[in-house]
Design a protein around this motif. Structure first.
Motif, PDB file in Angstrom:
ATOM      1  N   ASP A  68      23.882  65.974   4.997  1.00 12.56           N
ATOM      2  CA  ASP A  68      23.737  65.671   6.424  1.00 12.56           C
ATOM      3  C   ASP A  68      24.421  66.737   7.285  1.00 12.56           C
ATOM      4  O   ASP A  68      23.971  67.059   8.382  1.00 12.56           O
ATOM      5  CB  ASP A  68      24.297  64.283   6.748  1.00 12.56           C
ATOM      6  CG  ASP A  68      25.646  64.022   6.100  1.00 12.56           C
ATOM      7  OD1 ASP A  68      25.733  64.053   4.856  1.00 12.56           O
ATOM      8  OD2 ASP A  68      26.641  63.818   6.837  1.00 12.56           O
ATOM      9  N   GLY A  69      25.500  67.301   6.745  1.00 10.45           N
ATOM     10  CA  GLY A  69      26.223  68.328   7.501  1.00 10.45           C
ATOM     11  C   GLY A  69      25.380  69.580   7.709  1.00 10.45           C
ATOM     12  O   GLY A  69      25.421  70.213   8.763  1.00 10.45           O
TER      13      GLY A  69
ATOM     14  N   GLU B 202      20.318  64.631   1.732  1.00  6.93           N
ATOM     15  CA  GLU B 202      21.098  63.509   1.191  1.00  6.93           C
ATOM     16  C   GLU B 202      22.138  63.138   2.223  1.00  6.93           C
ATOM     17  O   GLU B 202      23.158  63.807   2.362  1.00  6.93           O
ATOM     18  CB  GLU B 202      21.764  63.911  -0.129  1.00  6.93           C
ATOM     19  CG  GLU B 202      20.773  63.985  -1.264  1.00  6.93           C
ATOM     20  CD  GLU B 202      21.423  64.229  -2.624  1.00  6.93           C
ATOM     21  OE1 GLU B 202      22.562  63.798  -2.857  1.00  6.93           O
ATOM     22  OE2 GLU B 202      20.748  64.857  -3.455  1.00  6.93           O
TER      23      GLU B 202
ATOM     24  N   ASN C  79      24.948  61.311   3.133  1.00  2.00           N
ATOM     25  CA  ASN C  79      26.044  60.474   2.627  1.00  2.00           C
ATOM     26  C   ASN C  79      27.066  60.206   3.734  1.00  2.00           C
ATOM     27  O   ASN C  79      28.179  59.795   3.478  1.00  2.00           O
ATOM     28  CB  ASN C  79      26.687  61.097   1.380  1.00  2.00           C
ATOM     29  CG  ASN C  79      27.324  62.448   1.671  1.00  2.00           C
ATOM     30  OD1 ASN C  79      27.422  62.867   2.828  1.00  2.00           O
ATOM     31  ND2 ASN C  79      27.773  63.134   0.638  1.00  2.00           N
ATOM     32  N   LYS C  80      26.643  60.462   4.947  1.00  2.00           N
ATOM     33  CA  LYS C  80      27.387  60.123   6.184  1.00  2.00           C
ATOM     34  C   LYS C  80      28.615  60.981   6.452  1.00  2.00           C
ATOM     35  O   LYS C  80      29.240  60.837   7.495  1.00  2.00           O
ATOM     36  CB  LYS C  80      27.844  58.646   6.239  1.00  2.00           C
ATOM     37  CG  LYS C  80      26.974  57.655   5.501  1.00  2.00           C
ATOM     38  CD  LYS C  80      25.741  57.241   6.296  1.00  2.00           C
ATOM     39  CE  LYS C  80      24.848  56.369   5.442  1.00  2.00           C
ATOM     40  NZ  LYS C  80      23.657  57.093   4.953  1.00  2.00           N
ATOM     41  N   TYR C  81      29.004  61.815   5.529  1.00  2.00           N
ATOM     42  CA  TYR C  81      30.236  62.588   5.738  1.00  2.00           C
ATOM     43  C   TYR C  81      30.047  64.059   5.423  1.00  2.00           C
ATOM     44  O   TYR C  81      29.265  64.427   4.563  1.00  2.00           O
ATOM     45  CB  TYR C  81      31.393  62.017   4.891  1.00  2.00           C
ATOM     46  CG  TYR C  81      31.819  60.662   5.393  1.00  2.00           C
ATOM     47  CD1 TYR C  81      32.844  60.527   6.328  1.00  2.00           C
ATOM     48  CD2 TYR C  81      31.127  59.520   5.003  1.00  2.00           C
ATOM     49  CE1 TYR C  81      33.182  59.288   6.845  1.00  2.00           C
ATOM     50  CE2 TYR C  81      31.458  58.275   5.515  1.00  2.00           C
ATOM     51  CZ  TYR C  81      32.480  58.168   6.440  1.00  2.00           C
ATOM     52  OH  TYR C  81      32.807  56.953   6.965  1.00  2.00           O
ATOM     53  N   SER C  82      30.801  64.854   6.146  1.00  2.00           N
ATOM     54  CA  SER C  82      30.962  66.257   5.818  1.00  2.00           C
ATOM     55  C   SER C  82      32.460  66.409   5.589  1.00  2.00           C
ATOM     56  O   SER C  82      33.245  66.300   6.529  1.00  2.00           O
ATOM     57  CB  SER C  82      30.491  67.115   7.002  1.00  2.00           C
ATOM     58  OG  SER C  82      31.041  68.404   6.927  1.00  2.00           O
TER      59      SER C  82
END
Ligand SMILES: Cc1ncc(C[n+]2csc(CCOP(=O)(O)OP(=O)(O)O)c2C)c(N)n1
Ligand SMILES: [Mg+2]
Lengths: 344, 321
Positions: free
Chosen positions: B139-140, B166, B168-171
């Motif tokens: 996502d980042g 993908e 995964n909501k976080y960077s």
């Protein structure tokens, strides 16, 4: 305040001092305000100065650099990259905008931007997490480039850079972060500093190789051999007068280059001292001419190890190379010391 | 559907990543590792839809994609051990390659491999064959300019590119809330740029396979690129082998919710519920794969160390053409 302080704490203190002095300064970068706070250099700043001024950002290095350039046209911005390698995405904004904005618009514009770029080493940082193109930046007119060594260097360089109306890039080496030294506010930044005196030769060092120079000083003191040790703090602009003067006395110039030799800051210094008319012999000690491989079994051969460096210097000076280097050679070359657990 | 094979693929990835995680404290994997534990289904499904002529590139978190594409696991272990592995010990965990199965490359610079994947699909288009390129990223990476530039080019030239985000909501430790405006919908964004885009549950392997099939059909019938966003979650720290939930950058409830959605338990439960496999058989298969991976690992330790002077000769390609 406790003094001496660690390098990383000195960064934090300089940032605090600047943010306090000018309420328009912004501090941003990937990881600013996260639990690790750029290796603990921005810890507590978001709490103290608020999320409007101190904040995390999207993965958009190039745009953010331009955004800082724009903000810097009016106010002041500080941008941080956890690796020099990530800053490479923003070379367009750095070179085509920031560096020439004052010049290109006839002196009518200036952008007040400070960029911190951290150089990685060890634990398989590999070809894309261990680069330092300091010489490339050194070749850009209009840019100021510093590579501080100790807490006092970074404290003063960072603080004054923030208020410098020119774009400044500060290169920080990750392996210097835990080292402690005393800090004292200076009115001006030094661009070069003699840190030790001797007649046997002149050792020029930059950033992380200053650490090597101090180790060499200790090792050679075993036989009372002393060097002039000159620490370069400013790569751009680069000043070599002090080096030329020293070499005139010692006739031997040893350059400890933090990257590789080709097109390097060290070869530039060499050329400039040479054209100043001094006659001398010289030796550059540097990384191998290549990107750093990830493997533990390869990286030790890319970075100069202290034992080999001593040998090279002894050869160069035609002196007996029997020195005890054991205290300064770790079996594990890929960590700064045996207690270090990262993050890298 | 080859249920056993699907489960096997899931275990191959999980057990490899778990082994790295368990062995890491011994300090023999001396390089950063970004594990895909929790995100396996997206990779485990690859080979049920795509073949080895379809190419793939990935990001820093590439182990799963490499394995899912059929990459040689022993060569990968050796690479992470710093031995003469899939990238000669030079690239490490973040720069994997296995050309024999079409896994071309992975990159440690966020967004860096996205245009490379587009270039590969451009070459496929020139060849006029029915193959495509899978581009895996996080996502980042969709915050990098190069992502949009790549989407634009692929849409412009109607390339056989499958963009796979993908989410995964976080960077690292940074949540979406500090990186993207609240209602930014990447699907709408790329759609408006001329690329068909859908979202799917990345922890449900049935959905993953179905989505891949749909994408493949679209790419070859419409001769246009396709974009998928898989919702998923990483179970261990961003970089490294451990759990870092003590840092509190992710809400406890969120972690719990996603751990309940484990792609492997989800699939195993389905198999048991539908009487396709018995729990005992699943446990046995898991053990079998675990042993298999362990053996590969053991053998990978016998790989030679890379030699410095031959490594240095690789800086330029000196082969005459
Ligand atoms: C250009 C660049 N900026 C920053 C980094 C540091 N970094 C490594 S992985 C990562 C997170 C990327 O997040 P995402 O794309 O969502 O992938 P995930 O790790 O979640 O799989 C960051 C910021 C990098 N490697 N490259
Ligand atoms: Mg992510």
């Amino acid at each position: 305040m406790k003094n001496p302080v660690k390098f990383k704490t000195a960064i934090n203190l300089a940032l605090q001092r600047a943010l306090k002095k000018d309420k328009d300064i912004l501090l941003m970068g990937l990881g600013v305000g996260d639990p690790k706070n750029i290796f603990e250099t921005t810890t507590g700043l978001q709490e103290k100065f608020g999320k409007k001024r101190v904040f995390d950002v999207p993965c958009s290095e190039n745009a953010l650099t331009g955004i800082c350039v724009g903000y810097g046209l009016k106010k002041k911005a500080i941008l941080t990259h956890q690796r020099f390698d990530f800053m490479l995405l923003s070379f367009d904004q750095i070179i085509n905008n920031a560096a020439k904005i004052h010049f290109m618009y006839g002196g009518n514009l200036q952008s007040n931007i400070t960029i911190r770029a951290i150089v990685g080493k060890g634990w398989g940082q590999g070809p894309t997490h261990s680069q330092n193109f300091q010489a490339m930046l050194g070749s850009v007119p209009g840019l100021k480039v510093y590579f501080p060594f100790n807490s006092n260097d970074i404290f003063n360089i960072l603080y004054h850079s923030i208020f410098d109306p020119n774009p400044v890039i500060i290169i920080e080496h990750r392996w210097l972060y835990e080292l402690e030294s005393k800090i004292k506010f200076q009115k001006k930044i030094k661009s070069v500093e003699k840190v030790s005196s001797g007649n046997k030769g002149t050792i020029v060092c930059i950033g992380n190789t200053v650490l090597d120079a101090y180790i060499l000083k200790k090792i050679f003191s075993q036989k009372k051999i002393k060097f002039d040790i000159i620490k370069i703090l400013s790569i751009n602009p680069l000043k070599v007068d002090m080096i030329a003067k020293s070499v005139k006395k010692t006739k031997n110039l040893i350059l400890l280059e933090p990257t590789h030799k080709s097109m390097s800051v060290s070869s530039e210094i060499l050329a400039r001292v040479h054209t100043s008319g001094v006659l001398f012999r010289s030796k550059i000690i540097s990384n191998e001419e290549m990107s750093v491989p990830t493997s533990f079994y390869l990286s030790d051969k890319v970075y100069p190890q202290i034992k080999k460096t001593v040998k090279i210097i002894c050869n160069f000076l035609s002196i007996n190379s029997k020195f005890d280097t054991s205290k300064y050679s770790y079996k594990l070359h890929d960590i700064p010391n045996k207690n270090f657990r990262g993050p890298f | 559907m080859k249920y056993r094979k699907v489960l096997q693929n899931l275990f191959l990835i999980r057990k490899t990543e778990e082994l790295i995680s368990k062995e890491y404290h011994k300090n023999i994997f001396r390089c950063p590792v970004h594990l895909s534990i929790g995100q396996e289904a997206i990779s485990a499904a690859i080979n049920f839809v795509f073949n080895s002529k379809d190419l793939a590139v990935s990001s820093h978190r590439a182990h799963a994609h490499y394995i899912g594409k059929g990459g040689n696991i022993k060569n990968m272990f050796a690479e992470i051990l710093g031995l003469k592995g899939c990238s000669g010990g030079i690239g490490g965990s973040m720069h994997l390659t296995d050309k024999s199965v079409g896994f071309i490359s992975s990159s440690a610079i966020v967004g860096n491999s996205i245009p490379v994947g587009v270039g590969l699909s451009l070459s496929q288009k020139m060849e006029n064959k029915k193959n495509l390129t899978l581009i895996f990223f996080g996502d980042g990476a969709t915050e990098q300019g190069v992502f949009f530039e790549s989407v634009n080019f692929s849409a412009l030239k109607n390339l056989p590119t499958l963009f796979i985000c993908e989410d995964n909501k976080y960077s690292v430790y940074s949540s979406l809330s500090v990186r993207q405006p609240e209602n930014r919908d990447i699907l709408k964004v790329v759609k408006k740029m001329g690329i068909e885009a859908i979202e799917a549950d990345g922890n449900n392997i049935f959905q993953v396979i179905k989505t891949y099939q749909k994408a493949k059909k679209y790419i070859f019938s419409k001769k246009k690129p396709f974009f998928i966003k898989f919702n998923t979650y990483r179970y261990v720290e961003h970089c490294g082998p451990y759990d870092d939930d003590n840092l509190n950058y992710r809400p406890k409830k969120e972690i719990k919710r996603w751990k309940r959605k484990c792609p492997i338990s989800f699939f195993s439960n389905y198999l048991v519920k539908k009487n396709i496999m018995k729990n005992k058989q699943i446990v046995a298969l898991e053990k079998e794969i675990e042993n298999y991976i362990h053996n590969l690992y053991k053998n990978s330790k016998n790989y030679p160390r890379p030699n410095f002077s031959t490594t240095k000769k690789l800086i330029y390609n000196e082969k005459s053409r």
